[in-house]
Design an enzyme around this catalytic site. Structure first.
Site, PDB file in Angstrom:
ATOM      1  N   GLY A   1       0.871  -1.177   0.000  1.00 22.36           N
ATOM      2  CA  GLY A   1       0.000   0.000   0.000  1.00 22.36           C
ATOM      3  C   GLY A   1       0.898   1.214   0.000  1.00 22.36           C
ATOM      4  O   GLY A   1       1.408   1.610  -1.035  1.00 22.36           O
ATOM      5  N   THR A   2       1.118   1.803   1.163  1.00 19.70           N
ATOM      6  CA  THR A   2       2.313   2.605   1.400  1.00 19.70           C
ATOM      7  C   THR A   2       2.255   4.088   1.146  1.00 19.70           C
ATOM      8  O   THR A   2       1.641   4.543   0.189  1.00 19.70           O
ATOM      9  CB  THR A   2       3.503   2.040   0.610  1.00 19.70           C
ATOM     10  OG1 THR A   2       3.886   0.836   1.203  1.00 19.70           O
ATOM     11  CG2 THR A   2       4.682   2.920   0.537  1.00 19.70           C
TER      12      THR A   2
END
Length: 243
Positions: free
Chosen positions: A48-49
Site C-alpha cells: 500500500g504505502t
C-alpha cells in the site's frame, strides 16, 4: 586438400554449424519469467504505502509507514520495514508487491557489493539509480515504485524509480498510495538546506497525514537518516515520538 569423408567428425561439425546462422555469437542469458496475471497480483501481499525522500544540507532523510495489506482490503502486517540499506551510504524504499520489492532490493544490494569488490570503491549514487532503473524496466519486479536516496562525493540525491524504469531526481519526492496526502504537507513545509533533524520531523508529519486518510498506510513510521558516514534506520509506532 582432402575432401572430408562421409560422417567424419569434420563433416558432422560442418552440418551442425550449417543449422546455426550465427554460431560465433555469445550465448546470452535471459531474465526469469513467470505466469502471474494482474488478477493474481490483487491477492498478494502489498505494501500500500506512503514513502517520502528529502534531500538535506546534511544528507538524505527517508520516511515510510509500517503497514502491509492483502489487496488493499486487509492489514496483513503492522510492522513492515519498508526502507533498506543497499549501499554504504544509500537506501531504497519498498513499494508495491512485497515479494517483488524484496527481490529488487536483494538484486541491487548484490550488484553494489560486486562493484565494490571488483573496483575497490563504492558505486556512485547516479550509477546506482541508473542500475535501479534498468532493473525495474527489464526485470520481473511487479509494479514497484521505490525511492532511492543516497550521499556521495557529488552531494545528496533522491530519485524516484517508476515501474517502467524511469529515473527522476528531485529535492524531495513521494511515492505510494498516500502520495497525494503527503505531497500536500511537503509542498508547504519543505525549504532548501534543511538539517536532517528538521527533515525528519517534516517527513514523519507527511507520513502521519497520509495515514489519517489512506487505508494502505499506517501503524507508525520508519525513519532513515543518510549521511556520508552511513545509514541509520529506526522505527516508531507512536507518531508523537517524532512529530
Amino acid at each position: 586438400m582432402r575432401t572430408p569423408t562421409h560422417d567424419s567428425e569434420f563433416s558432422r561439425t560442418v552440418d551442425q554449424l550449417a543449422s546455426d546462422p550465427n554460431p560465433y555469437e555469445p550465448e546470452v542469458g535471459s531474465l526469469p519469467r513467470n505466469d502471474v496475471t494482474r488478477a493474481d497480483l490483487d491477492n498478494v501481499n502489498k505494501t500500500g504505502t506512503t514513502t517520502i525522500g528529502i534531500t538535506t544540507a546534511d544528507g538524505v532523510v527517508i520516511a515510510t509507514d509500517m503497514r502491509a495489506s492483502l489487496g488493499g482490503r486487509f492489514v496483513s502486517n503492522k510492522n513492515v520495514q519498508k526502507v533498506e540499506q543497499i549501499h554504504p551510504t544509500a537506501a531504497l524504499t519498498m513499494v508495491g508487491s512485497v515479494g517483488g520489492a524484496q527481490s529488487f532490493i536483494a538484486s541491487l544490494r548484490a550488484e553494489v557489493n560486486l562493484f565494490g569488490a571488483r573496483r575497490g570503491e563504492d558505486m556512485s549514487i547516479d550509477a546506482l539509480a541508473t542500475l535501479a532503473g534498468n532493473f525495474a524496466r527489464g526485470g520481473p519486479f511487479f509494479a514497484i515504485h521505490p525511492i532511492l536516496g543516497g550521499v556521495d562525493d557529488e552531494g545528496s540525491h533522491v530519485y524516484s524509480i517508476d515501474p517502467a524504469g524511469g529515473v527522476m531526481e528531485d529535492d524531495y519526492t513521494v511515492t505510494g498510495s498516500g502520495m497525494q496526502l503527503a505531497y500536500g504537507h511537503l509542498e508547504q513545509a519543505y525549504e532548501d538546506d534543511l538539517s536532517n533533524d528538521e527533515a525528519t520531523t517534516i517527513a514523519a508529519r507527511g507520513i502521519k497525514s497520509a495515514a489519517e486518510r489512506d487505508t494502505g498506510s499506517g501503524n507508525g513510521v520508519f525513519l532513515c537518516e543518510i549521511t556520508d558516514e552511513g545509514v541509520d534506520i529506526h522505527g516508531h509506532h507512536d507518531f508523537d515520538d517524532v512529530v
